[in-house]
Design an enzyme around this catalytic site. Sequence first.
Site, PDB file in Angstrom:
ATOM      1  CB  ILE A 178      -3.801  23.911  29.762  1.00  0.00           C
ATOM      2  CG1 ILE A 178      -3.976  23.627  30.887  1.00  0.00           C
ATOM      3  CG2 ILE A 178      -3.139  22.757  28.949  1.00  0.00           C
ATOM      4  CD1 ILE A 178      -4.559  21.943  31.412  1.00  0.00           C
ATOM      5  CG  ASP A 179      -7.915  26.605  26.692  1.00  0.00           C
ATOM      6  OD1 ASP A 179      -6.511  27.466  26.355  1.00  0.00           O
ATOM      7  OD2 ASP A 179      -7.242  26.134  25.400  1.00  0.00           O
ATOM      8  CE  LYS A 180     -12.787  30.932  32.306  1.00  0.00           C
ATOM      9  NZ  LYS A 180     -13.576  29.858  32.754  1.00  0.00           N
ATOM     10  NE  ARG A 281     -11.036  25.419  23.144  1.00  0.00           N
ATOM     11  CZ  ARG A 281     -11.451  26.269  23.532  1.00  0.00           C
ATOM     12  NH1 ARG A 281     -10.386  26.216  24.182  1.00  0.00           N
ATOM     13  NH2 ARG A 281     -12.682  26.453  23.354  1.00  0.00           N
TER      14      ARG A 281
END
Length: 373
Positions: A178-180, A281
């Site tokens: 998953i994104d930072k 997103r």
Amino acid sequence: MSHDPNTCELPEDQKTSVIPDSDNEEVTGNEEYYERHEIVADRQQSQLRLDKFLMDRLANKSRSKVQNAIRAGTVTVDDREVKPNYKVKPGNTITVVLPRAVDDSFEVLAQDIPLNVVYEDEDVLVINKAFGMAVHPGVGIPNGTLVNAVAWHLQHQIGDLPVKPGNEPNRAGIVHRIDKDTTGLMVVAKNEYAMTHLANQFFHHTIERRYQAIVWGNPDADAGTVEGNIGRNPNDRKMFMVFPEGDDGKWAVTHWKALERYYYVTLMECQLETGRTHQIRVHMKYIGHTLFGDPRYGGNQILKGTIFTKYKQFVENCFKLMPRQALHAKVLGFVHPRTNEFMRFESELPGDMRAVLDKWKVYLNSRRELPEE
């Protein structure tokens, strides 16, 4: 997230391999972690054990890797699972899903970084990832990542674990990410068999993944589905976009449901069928409900609401409370590689998202006292 970890150099046989990326975002989506092969046996094919056949046909794949794949159910013959001693026949179509090979030249140091471990056994490690922690090292973030933390965790617990083939620190496998700046649940494979089994589940979209997001706007419906290919924005390679005609990008599906409405923002649940880069997103922006606070896709601007100064100050205070996209991987479910039991984990919303929702709740309750727009 900044760390001052104790760092140690792993022995050569305990280096952790990763896929380096350019900006520590999901650069190709979770599909980068597995590969699919389809082989059709020719008409002159002599009957040969399936594992030996695959070792001949798949370059640089060891016998143990091939047998793990067969045991894990990631190899099918004419769409049926078979045993390693199955004799391949002329015309058989063999399909194989394997964890993708990674770049062994990119070495990772084990670092003493705290992990929020939700569950652990000899095969899997379930972690609640913190805000600001990249999954992989890369350009600009050489360490301080989840991979560094996992390497340390496994290295320093190995004395307490049964030492079985494939159960060493260097065998830990990231099968998704998953994104930072997204928080929430991830599963890590602790051996090659578990990695192969989980990679097959991600490939076939059978993993349960539910996120909660705060989005701008008040949806007209209570639930819906977004279907639209996702690919890189040709005008900005760090951003992704929807290609509704399907001519570019990769197929992506997100199911959403409105959980709590705060007039100008909404708490949503998003369930993923696919794991494309920035999927939630991008899909939410596409339907007009950009994630609150998302700096890359414009959610850190006031997209809904009044023109009054007090309202502007209120929203800016929310941004300060949560300087990231409001996205949390809340639910993760998968079939355990060894027991075949379906395991489901759920985590609470992180403090920053809950604090922002509490502020919106206060605003909503006081809104009747505000001047009309």
